[in-house]
Design a protein around this motif. Structure first.
Motif, PDB file in Angstrom:
ATOM      1  N   LYS A   7     -17.727 -11.379 -32.097  1.00 54.90           N
ATOM      2  CA  LYS A   7     -18.649 -10.312 -31.698  1.00 54.90           C
ATOM      3  C   LYS A   7     -17.942  -9.284 -30.822  1.00 54.90           C
ATOM      4  CE  LYS A   7     -23.345  -9.563 -30.054  1.00 54.90           C
ATOM      5  NZ  LYS A   7     -24.635 -10.206 -29.764  1.00 54.90           N
ATOM      6  N   TYR A   8     -16.977  -9.749 -30.026  1.00 52.28           N
ATOM      7  CA  TYR A   8     -16.244  -8.851 -29.144  1.00 52.28           C
ATOM      8  C   TYR A   8     -14.821  -8.680 -29.676  1.00 52.28           C
ATOM      9  CZ  TYR A   8     -20.151 -10.142 -26.155  1.00 52.28           C
ATOM     10  OH  TYR A   8     -21.413 -10.378 -25.660  1.00 52.28           O
ATOM     11  N   THR A   9     -14.268  -7.493 -29.527  1.00 55.17           N
ATOM     12  CA  THR A   9     -12.974  -7.174 -30.138  1.00 55.17           C
ATOM     13  C   THR A   9     -11.831  -8.024 -29.583  1.00 55.17           C
ATOM     14  OG1 THR A   9     -12.679  -5.399 -28.513  1.00 55.17           O
ATOM     15  CG2 THR A   9     -13.614  -4.798 -30.653  1.00 55.17           C
ATOM     16  N   ASP A  10     -11.963  -8.481 -28.324  1.00 53.64           N
ATOM     17  CA  ASP A  10     -10.883  -9.285 -27.748  1.00 53.64           C
ATOM     18  C   ASP A  10     -11.049 -10.773 -28.017  1.00 53.64           C
ATOM     19  OD1 ASP A  10     -13.038  -9.755 -26.118  1.00 53.64           O
ATOM     20  OD2 ASP A  10     -12.150  -8.916 -24.300  1.00 53.64           O
ATOM     21  N   GLY A  11     -12.120 -11.145 -28.709  1.00 53.38           N
ATOM     22  CA  GLY A  11     -12.338 -12.554 -29.022  1.00 53.38           C
ATOM     23  C   GLY A  11     -12.762 -13.401 -27.845  1.00 53.38           C
ATOM     24  N   LEU A  12     -13.189 -12.754 -26.757  1.00 54.02           N
ATOM     25  CA  LEU A  12     -13.600 -13.470 -25.556  1.00 54.02           C
ATOM     26  C   LEU A  12     -15.114 -13.392 -25.385  1.00 54.02           C
ATOM     27  CD1 LEU A  12     -10.888 -12.188 -23.047  1.00 54.02           C
ATOM     28  CD2 LEU A  12     -10.858 -14.300 -24.368  1.00 54.02           C
ATOM     29  N   VAL A  13     -15.696 -14.499 -24.939  1.00 52.26           N
ATOM     30  CA  VAL A  13     -17.128 -14.507 -24.628  1.00 52.26           C
ATOM     31  C   VAL A  13     -17.301 -14.830 -23.148  1.00 52.26           C
ATOM     32  CG1 VAL A  13     -17.815 -15.170 -26.967  1.00 52.26           C
ATOM     33  CG2 VAL A  13     -17.385 -16.951 -25.261  1.00 52.26           C
ATOM     34  N   PRO A  14     -18.317 -14.243 -22.514  1.00 55.15           N
ATOM     35  CA  PRO A  14     -18.571 -14.557 -21.101  1.00 55.15           C
ATOM     36  C   PRO A  14     -18.984 -16.019 -20.942  1.00 55.15           C
ATOM     37  CG  PRO A  14     -19.806 -12.610 -21.816  1.00 55.15           C
ATOM     38  CD  PRO A  14     -19.282 -13.267 -23.046  1.00 55.15           C
ATOM     39  N   ALA A  15     -18.546 -16.627 -19.844  1.00 54.71           N
ATOM     40  CA  ALA A  15     -18.904 -18.013 -19.534  1.00 54.71           C
ATOM     41  C   ALA A  15     -19.419 -18.074 -18.100  1.00 54.71           C
ATOM     42  CB  ALA A  15     -17.696 -18.928 -19.707  1.00 54.71           C
ATOM     43  N   ILE A  16     -20.703 -18.359 -17.959  1.00 54.44           N
ATOM     44  CA  ILE A  16     -21.336 -18.494 -16.650  1.00 54.44           C
ATOM     45  C   ILE A  16     -21.171 -19.940 -16.197  1.00 54.44           C
ATOM     46  CG2 ILE A  16     -23.496 -18.336 -15.363  1.00 54.44           C
ATOM     47  CD1 ILE A  16     -24.407 -16.360 -17.655  1.00 54.44           C
ATOM     48  N   ILE A  17     -20.623 -20.136 -15.005  1.00 52.72           N
ATOM     49  CA  ILE A  17     -20.398 -21.487 -14.491  1.00 52.72           C
ATOM     50  C   ILE A  17     -21.467 -21.818 -13.457  1.00 52.72           C
ATOM     51  CG2 ILE A  17     -18.722 -23.094 -13.547  1.00 52.72           C
ATOM     52  CD1 ILE A  17     -17.857 -21.631 -16.147  1.00 52.72           C
ATOM     53  N   GLN A  18     -22.161 -22.931 -13.683  1.00 52.17           N
ATOM     54  CA  GLN A  18     -23.262 -23.362 -12.821  1.00 52.17           C
ATOM     55  C   GLN A  18     -22.982 -24.771 -12.309  1.00 52.17           C
ATOM     56  OE1 GLN A  18     -26.978 -24.159 -14.882  1.00 52.17           O
ATOM     57  NE2 GLN A  18     -28.189 -23.406 -13.160  1.00 52.17           N
ATOM     58  N   ASP A  19     -23.239 -24.995 -11.031  1.00 52.84           N
ATOM     59  CA  ASP A  19     -23.089 -26.342 -10.473  1.00 52.84           C
ATOM     60  C   ASP A  19     -24.144 -27.253 -11.095  1.00 52.84           C
ATOM     61  OD1 ASP A  19     -23.549 -28.660  -8.644  1.00 52.84           O
ATOM     62  OD2 ASP A  19     -22.008 -27.693  -7.455  1.00 52.84           O
ATOM     63  N   ASP A  20     -23.699 -28.348 -11.676  1.00 48.86           N
ATOM     64  CA  ASP A  20     -24.606 -29.248 -12.380  1.00 48.86           C
ATOM     65  C   ASP A  20     -25.612 -29.905 -11.442  1.00 48.86           C
ATOM     66  OD1 ASP A  20     -25.342 -30.735 -14.843  1.00 48.86           O
ATOM     67  OD2 ASP A  20     -24.625 -32.476 -13.711  1.00 48.86           O
ATOM     68  N   THR A  21     -25.257 -30.050 -10.177  1.00 51.40           N
ATOM     69  CA  THR A  21     -26.135 -30.726  -9.227  1.00 51.40           C
ATOM     70  C   THR A  21     -27.064 -29.755  -8.513  1.00 51.40           C
ATOM     71  OG1 THR A  21     -24.498 -32.470  -8.858  1.00 51.40           O
ATOM     72  CG2 THR A  21     -26.223 -32.222  -7.198  1.00 51.40           C
TER      73      THR A  21
END
Length: 201
Positions: A7-21
């Protein structure tokens, strides 16, 4: 899990990091297909660093890894939500999160568990909790038994304050016992969830 890397030209997708606890959002990074694969293989969150132009495992220099718990993709298949357990501060500034927030839960029981774990891992001569850990599992289990008996006795009377006080004592020592056995309240909750799921089938 289908991720639309094209979907993006650089082949990168955003990744949101959430504390599991705690549920706190820790940081935002970017991943390509190789980063996702390495994250799943190593169980440590790995990004594609645009500044380094290579795969970069969070914590590879600081030791503050993000231990993978779960990966989810959004409804458009182009953004990831990654739940992880941080091994120390997440931000390079030393803050818990990249938004300079304390990584505390709004759930006081989780906060209390973290305090108890700290008393276990960083003992203090002035801490009652640390002294219990030092005395070993038998003493901790004995205290839970004593508190259980005391709440049963108070349950037979009508003194609200005494009953709630004993309930708090029992819960506190129960959390210490769980930590002593290297478990958490969440582990117990998962057992209850499994039993509930089995009961409603």
């Amino acid at each position: 899990m289908k991720i639309d890397f094209e979907k993006y030209t650089d082949g990168l997708v955003p990744a949101i990091i959430q504390d599991d606890t705690t549920g706190k959002v820790l940081m935002l990074g970017f991943m390509n297909e190789a980063a996702v694969a390495k994250t799943q293989e190593s169980q440590k969150v790995t990004f594609f660093s645009r500044s380094k132009n290579r795969l970069w495992t969070k914590g590879e220099e600081s030791g503050n890894f993000l231990l993978l718990k779960d990966i989810r993709v959004d409804c458009d298949n182009d953004t990831l939500l990654i739940k992880a357990t941080p091994q120390g501060p997440t931000c390079h500034t030393g803050a818990d999160t990249c938004w300079n927030e304390k990584n505390d839960s709004d759930n006081f029981l989780l906060q209390l568990e973290q305090i108890i774990a700290d008393r276990k891992n960083n003992p203090s001569d002035k801490s009652y909790t640390s002294s219990l850990f030092a005395k070993g599992i038998n003493k901790i289990a004995q205290k839970v038994g004593e508190e259980a008996v005391e709440i049963v006795i108070e349950a037979k009377d009508d003194n609200k304050d005494l009953f709630l006080g004993e309930a708090a004592d029992l819960l506190f020592h129960y959390l210490i016992l769980l930590q002593a056995k290297d478990f958490s309240l969440q582990d117990v909750i998962e057992v209850l969830k499994q039993r509930h799921s089995a009961a409603v089938k």
